[in-house]
Design a protein around this motif. Structure first.
Motif, PDB file in Angstrom:
ATOM      1  N   UNK A 154      62.751  70.838  67.177  1.00 32.24           N
ATOM      2  CA  UNK A 154      63.935  71.373  66.507  1.00 32.24           C
ATOM      3  C   UNK A 154      63.608  72.680  65.784  1.00 32.24           C
ATOM      4  N   UNK A 155      62.379  72.788  65.261  1.00 34.70           N
ATOM      5  CA  UNK A 155      61.981  73.975  64.499  1.00 34.70           C
ATOM      6  C   UNK A 155      61.311  75.052  65.362  1.00 34.70           C
ATOM      7  N   UNK A 156      61.222  74.825  66.656  1.00 38.86           N
ATOM      8  CA  UNK A 156      60.565  75.807  67.513  1.00 38.86           C
ATOM      9  C   UNK A 156      61.246  77.164  67.441  1.00 38.86           C
ATOM     10  N   UNK A 157      62.537  77.191  67.118  1.00 35.94           N
ATOM     11  CA  UNK A 157      63.266  78.453  67.007  1.00 35.94           C
ATOM     12  C   UNK A 157      62.642  79.369  65.972  1.00 35.94           C
ATOM     13  N   UNK A 158      62.017  78.804  64.934  1.00 36.96           N
ATOM     14  CA  UNK A 158      61.390  79.640  63.909  1.00 36.96           C
ATOM     15  C   UNK A 158      60.231  80.444  64.496  1.00 36.96           C
ATOM     16  N   UNK A 159      59.619  79.917  65.544  1.00 36.46           N
ATOM     17  CA  UNK A 159      58.511  80.609  66.186  1.00 36.46           C
ATOM     18  C   UNK A 159      58.891  81.279  67.490  1.00 36.46           C
ATOM     19  N   UNK A 160      60.179  81.520  67.664  1.00 39.99           N
ATOM     20  CA  UNK A 160      60.653  82.208  68.874  1.00 39.99           C
ATOM     21  C   UNK A 160      60.266  83.686  68.820  1.00 39.99           C
ATOM     22  N   UNK A 161      60.270  84.371  69.944  1.00 38.95           N
ATOM     23  CA  UNK A 161      60.055  85.817  69.925  1.00 38.95           C
ATOM     24  C   UNK A 161      61.013  86.494  68.940  1.00 38.95           C
ATOM     25  N   UNK A 162      60.600  87.621  68.407  1.00 46.18           N
ATOM     26  CA  UNK A 162      61.328  88.278  67.326  1.00 46.18           C
ATOM     27  C   UNK A 162      62.816  88.452  67.644  1.00 46.18           C
ATOM     28  N   UNK A 163      63.136  88.900  68.859  1.00 50.94           N
ATOM     29  CA  UNK A 163      64.528  89.174  69.198  1.00 50.94           C
ATOM     30  C   UNK A 163      65.366  87.901  69.159  1.00 50.94           C
ATOM     31  N   UNK A 164      64.824  86.803  69.666  1.00 53.71           N
ATOM     32  CA  UNK A 164      65.577  85.546  69.632  1.00 53.71           C
ATOM     33  C   UNK A 164      65.701  85.015  68.211  1.00 53.71           C
ATOM     34  N   UNK A 165      64.657  85.178  67.407  1.00 54.00           N
ATOM     35  CA  UNK A 165      64.754  84.748  66.013  1.00 54.00           C
ATOM     36  C   UNK A 165      65.844  85.536  65.286  1.00 54.00           C
ATOM     37  N   UNK A 166      65.938  86.822  65.532  1.00 52.85           N
ATOM     38  CA  UNK A 166      66.972  87.634  64.904  1.00 52.85           C
ATOM     39  C   UNK A 166      68.364  87.162  65.318  1.00 52.85           C
ATOM     40  N   UNK A 167      68.526  86.856  66.597  1.00 51.79           N
ATOM     41  CA  UNK A 167      69.810  86.344  67.069  1.00 51.79           C
ATOM     42  C   UNK A 167      70.136  85.027  66.373  1.00 51.79           C
ATOM     43  N   UNK A 168      69.147  84.130  66.296  1.00 49.87           N
ATOM     44  CA  UNK A 168      69.327  82.840  65.604  1.00 49.87           C
ATOM     45  C   UNK A 168      69.740  83.047  64.153  1.00 49.87           C
ATOM     46  N   UNK A 169      69.088  83.971  63.479  1.00 50.27           N
ATOM     47  CA  UNK A 169      69.404  84.228  62.071  1.00 50.27           C
ATOM     48  C   UNK A 169      70.860  84.663  61.910  1.00 50.27           C
ATOM     49  N   UNK A 170      71.333  85.499  62.814  1.00 51.15           N
ATOM     50  CA  UNK A 170      72.725  85.947  62.782  1.00 51.15           C
ATOM     51  C   UNK A 170      73.681  84.814  63.145  1.00 51.15           C
ATOM     52  N   UNK A 171      73.267  83.941  64.065  1.00 46.27           N
ATOM     53  CA  UNK A 171      74.108  82.806  64.447  1.00 46.27           C
ATOM     54  C   UNK A 171      74.306  81.851  63.276  1.00 46.27           C
ATOM     55  N   UNK A 172      73.240  81.606  62.514  1.00 43.66           N
ATOM     56  CA  UNK A 172      73.358  80.732  61.348  1.00 43.66           C
ATOM     57  C   UNK A 172      74.325  81.339  60.334  1.00 43.66           C
ATOM     58  N   UNK A 173      74.236  82.639  60.132  1.00 46.59           N
ATOM     59  CA  UNK A 173      75.150  83.288  59.188  1.00 46.59           C
ATOM     60  C   UNK A 173      76.599  83.118  59.625  1.00 46.59           C
ATOM     61  N   UNK A 174      76.864  83.213  60.935  1.00 43.96           N
ATOM     62  CA  UNK A 174      78.232  83.055  61.411  1.00 43.96           C
ATOM     63  C   UNK A 174      78.728  81.634  61.158  1.00 43.96           C
ATOM     64  N   UNK A 175      77.863  80.649  61.276  1.00 46.55           N
ATOM     65  CA  UNK A 175      78.286  79.278  61.006  1.00 46.55           C
ATOM     66  C   UNK A 175      78.628  79.070  59.533  1.00 46.55           C
ATOM     67  N   UNK A 176      78.050  79.898  58.679  1.00 49.08           N
ATOM     68  CA  UNK A 176      78.317  79.790  57.238  1.00 49.08           C
ATOM     69  C   UNK A 176      79.096  80.998  56.727  1.00 49.08           C
TER      70      UNK A 176
END
Length: 208
Positions: free
Chosen positions: A135-157
């Motif tokens: 579940x936490x593997x996203x934290x260790x994703x390549x930089x570009x995917x981590x940035x996308x994830x960070x933005x996705x979390x913001x959209x959910x909140x």
């Protein structure tokens, strides 16, 4: 729909648990949930990435099929305005597992696997560690995917004011970075720990 999220993959997991007639209706309902419009991160993309990580990281499990089934359900219920998503997801899985004939001990392990994804305590078993690390593997994703994830979390909140979101998000990320190990399982540690720490430090710096 990708092969990893298809009915054949779903049915294989159930077959490994001794259930030969997996519920197509439940599979379709799960996919509908992961496609809910308010989900930006906790979506089919996240589920597929988790299943892909499980395929790619060579981590031993006591019951691989239980881990995989728990992954299918770990974000089955997701409402960013509630705090009982894991419990409700675990209850849904328990109902399906009971109706499918799984025994009480297996159902209890499945329940605990989903509840450990609350990330508020240490995993108690090897399988719980693998599930949490997946579940936490996203934290260790390549930089570009981590940035996308960070933005996705913001959209959910997006309902949370910016000043409050930044404070709370920084607390969450700092909590992960402060851990002695982000990943408990050795295979996940080797695969993701270094990149995760770099990603977290960069994201926290932006929130300062």
């Amino acid at each position: 729909m990708s092969e990893r999220l298809g009915f054949a993959a779903w049915a294989r997991v159930w077959a490994q648990l001794g259930v030969e007639c997996a519920s197509r209706q439940t599979h379709e309902a799960l996919i509908r949930h992961y496609r809910e419009p308010h989900r930006a991160y906790h979506s089919c993309q996240h589920l597929e990435e988790c299943l892909q990580v499980r395929d790619c990281v060579d981590a031993a499990c006591q019951s691989p099929a239980e881990v995989d089934l728990a992954l299918w359900f770990h974000d089955a219920i997701y409402d960013p305005l509630r705090h009982d998503n894991e419990l409700r997801s675990a209850q849904w899985l328990d109902t399906v597992a009971r109706d499918s004939g799984l025994d009480e001990a297996t159902r209890r392990r499945l329940h605990d696997l989903i509840m450990v994804t609350r990330h508020d305590g240490a995993p108690a078993t090897v399988d719980e560690a693998v599930l949490v690390d997946t579940d936490l593997a996203i934290l260790g994703a390549p930089f570009e995917r981590f940035e996308e994830y960070d933005q996705q979390v913001r959209r959910e909140y997006r309902h949370v004011p910016s000043f409050l979101y930044r404070r709370k998000r920084r607390q969450v990320l700092e909590g992960f970075l402060a851990r002695e190990r982000i990943y408990t399982n050795a295979a996940y540690f080797d695969a993701f720990e270094q990149q995760a720490r770099a990603n977290l430090a960069r994201a926290i710096g932006r929130l300062a």
